[in-house]
Write a protein that holds these residues in place. Sequence first.
Motif, PDB file in Angstrom:
ATOM      1  N   PRO A  41       0.823  -1.213   0.000  1.00  0.00           N
ATOM      2  CA  PRO A  41       0.000   0.000   0.000  1.00  0.00           C
ATOM      3  C   PRO A  41       0.857   1.264   0.000  1.00  0.00           C
ATOM      4  N   GLY A  42       0.549   2.166  -0.908  1.00  0.00           N
ATOM      5  CA  GLY A  42       1.249   3.438  -0.982  1.00  0.00           C
ATOM      6  C   GLY A  42       2.602   3.385  -1.666  1.00  0.00           C
ATOM      7  N   LYS A  43       2.957   2.228  -2.192  1.00  0.00           N
ATOM      8  CA  LYS A  43       4.259   2.095  -2.846  1.00  0.00           C
ATOM      9  C   LYS A  43       4.098   1.708  -4.305  1.00  0.00           C
ATOM     10  N   ASP A  44       5.191   1.840  -5.055  1.00  0.00           N
ATOM     11  CA  ASP A  44       5.177   1.453  -6.455  1.00  0.00           C
ATOM     12  C   ASP A  44       5.119  -0.065  -6.599  1.00  0.00           C
ATOM     13  N   ARG A  45       4.740  -0.493  -7.786  1.00  0.00           N
ATOM     14  CA  ARG A  45       4.754  -1.911  -8.089  1.00  0.00           C
ATOM     15  C   ARG A  45       6.183  -2.296  -8.484  1.00  0.00           C
ATOM     16  N   ASP A  46       6.787  -3.183  -7.728  1.00  0.00           N
ATOM     17  CA  ASP A  46       8.198  -3.510  -7.902  1.00  0.00           C
ATOM     18  C   ASP A  46       8.401  -4.858  -8.568  1.00  0.00           C
ATOM     19  N   PHE A  47       9.422  -4.932  -9.375  1.00  0.00           N
ATOM     20  CA  PHE A  47       9.820  -6.177 -10.028  1.00  0.00           C
ATOM     21  C   PHE A  47      10.324  -7.169  -8.984  1.00  0.00           C
ATOM     22  N   VAL A  48       9.921  -8.424  -9.128  1.00  0.00           N
ATOM     23  CA  VAL A  48      10.390  -9.485  -8.240  1.00  0.00           C
ATOM     24  C   VAL A  48      11.235 -10.491  -9.010  1.00  0.00           C
ATOM     25  N   THR A  84      10.923 -18.751  -0.306  1.00  0.00           N
ATOM     26  CA  THR A  84      11.436 -19.370   0.911  1.00  0.00           C
ATOM     27  C   THR A  84      11.988 -18.306   1.841  1.00  0.00           C
ATOM     28  N   ASN A  85      12.173 -18.691   3.108  1.00  0.00           N
ATOM     29  CA  ASN A  85      12.716 -17.773   4.110  1.00  0.00           C
ATOM     30  C   ASN A  85      12.025 -16.408   4.040  1.00  0.00           C
ATOM     31  N   LEU A  86      10.726 -16.429   4.069  1.00  0.00           N
ATOM     32  CA  LEU A  86       9.952 -15.200   3.910  1.00  0.00           C
ATOM     33  C   LEU A  86      10.169 -14.252   5.079  1.00  0.00           C
ATOM     34  N   LYS A  87      10.150 -12.965   4.770  1.00  0.00           N
ATOM     35  CA  LYS A  87      10.378 -11.909   5.738  1.00  0.00           C
ATOM     36  C   LYS A  87       9.177 -10.974   5.759  1.00  0.00           C
ATOM     37  N   PRO A  88       8.968 -10.249   6.846  1.00  0.00           N
ATOM     38  CA  PRO A  88       7.839  -9.303   6.884  1.00  0.00           C
ATOM     39  C   PRO A  88       7.869  -8.303   5.731  1.00  0.00           C
ATOM     40  N   GLU A  89       9.055  -7.922   5.278  1.00  0.00           N
ATOM     41  CA  GLU A  89       9.143  -6.963   4.175  1.00  0.00           C
ATOM     42  C   GLU A  89       8.723  -7.556   2.830  1.00  0.00           C
ATOM     43  N   ASP A  90       8.478  -8.866   2.789  1.00  0.00           N
ATOM     44  CA  ASP A  90       7.937  -9.491   1.583  1.00  0.00           C
ATOM     45  C   ASP A  90       6.423  -9.350   1.504  1.00  0.00           C
ATOM     46  N   THR A  91       5.809  -8.833   2.555  1.00  0.00           N
ATOM     47  CA  THR A  91       4.368  -8.648   2.561  1.00  0.00           C
ATOM     48  C   THR A  91       3.953  -7.686   1.455  1.00  0.00           C
ATOM     49  N   ALA A  92       3.026  -8.123   0.612  1.00  0.00           N
ATOM     50  CA  ALA A  92       2.586  -7.315  -0.525  1.00  0.00           C
ATOM     51  C   ALA A  92       1.530  -8.087  -1.297  1.00  0.00           C
ATOM     52  N   GLY A 115      -2.422 -10.254 -14.031  1.00  0.00           N
ATOM     53  CA  GLY A 115      -3.411 -10.946 -13.235  1.00  0.00           C
ATOM     54  C   GLY A 115      -4.015 -10.002 -12.214  1.00  0.00           C
ATOM     55  N   GLN A 116      -4.919 -10.535 -11.424  1.00  0.00           N
ATOM     56  CA  GLN A 116      -5.651  -9.702 -10.473  1.00  0.00           C
ATOM     57  C   GLN A 116      -4.899  -9.528  -9.155  1.00  0.00           C
ATOM     58  N   GLY A 117      -3.881 -10.325  -8.935  1.00  0.00           N
ATOM     59  CA  GLY A 117      -3.073 -10.201  -7.725  1.00  0.00           C
ATOM     60  C   GLY A 117      -3.488 -11.181  -6.645  1.00  0.00           C
ATOM     61  N   THR A 118      -2.526 -11.558  -5.830  1.00  0.00           N
ATOM     62  CA  THR A 118      -2.787 -12.424  -4.683  1.00  0.00           C
ATOM     63  C   THR A 118      -1.978 -11.881  -3.499  1.00  0.00           C
ATOM     64  N   GLN A 119      -2.598 -11.827  -2.335  1.00  0.00           N
ATOM     65  CA  GLN A 119      -1.967 -11.204  -1.179  1.00  0.00           C
ATOM     66  C   GLN A 119      -1.075 -12.190  -0.439  1.00  0.00           C
ATOM     67  N   VAL A 120       0.110 -11.727  -0.115  1.00  0.00           N
ATOM     68  CA  VAL A 120       1.034 -12.476   0.731  1.00  0.00           C
ATOM     69  C   VAL A 120       1.315 -11.631   1.964  1.00  0.00           C
ATOM     70  N   THR A 121       1.066 -12.186   3.117  1.00  0.00           N
ATOM     71  CA  THR A 121       1.314 -11.480   4.363  1.00  0.00           C
ATOM     72  C   THR A 121       2.233 -12.332   5.237  1.00  0.00           C
TER      73      THR A 121
END
Length: 124
Positions: A41-48, A84-92, A115-121
Motif C-alpha cells: 500500500p502506498g508504494k510502487d509496483r516492484d519487479f520481483v 522461501t525464508n519469507l520476511k515481513p518486508e515481503d508482505t505485498a 493478473g488480479q493479484g494475490t496477497q502475501v502477508t
Amino acid sequence: QVQLLESGGGLVQTGDSLRLSCAASGGTLGLGLMGWFRQSPGKDRDFVAAIAWSGSSTYYADSVKGRFFIFRDKSKNAMYLDMTNLKPEDTAAYYCAARRGVGPLLSEYEYHYWGQGTQVTVSS
C-alpha cells in the motif's frame, strides 16, 4: 487476449515458504516473458522475478535473490514462484504479468497482461 490467474497467497510466519502459481490462457502465442511484481500500500509496483517464455532464462530482484525461485511448466502454460525464508518486508500483493516478445523486464510498463493479484502477508 491473454488471461492470467494467480493463486497461492496467504498468511505465513517469518521463515516460512509459500508457492504462488500463475495460469496463462488465451492467446499465449507470441508471449516472450512472464514475471512477478509486488506492491505494498502506498508504494510502487516492484519487479520481483521474471522468466523467459521458453524457461531458458530467469531474472531476480536483488532483494529476493537466493530466496525466491521462478519456474515454468510449459505443458500447463503455468508459472510459479517458490518463496522461501519469507520476511515481513515481503508482505505485498503479488501480481503475475506477461509481455509479448522479449525486451526490458524490470518496469511494469513493459508488460502487456496482468493478473488480479494475490496477497502475501508475512507476520513477524
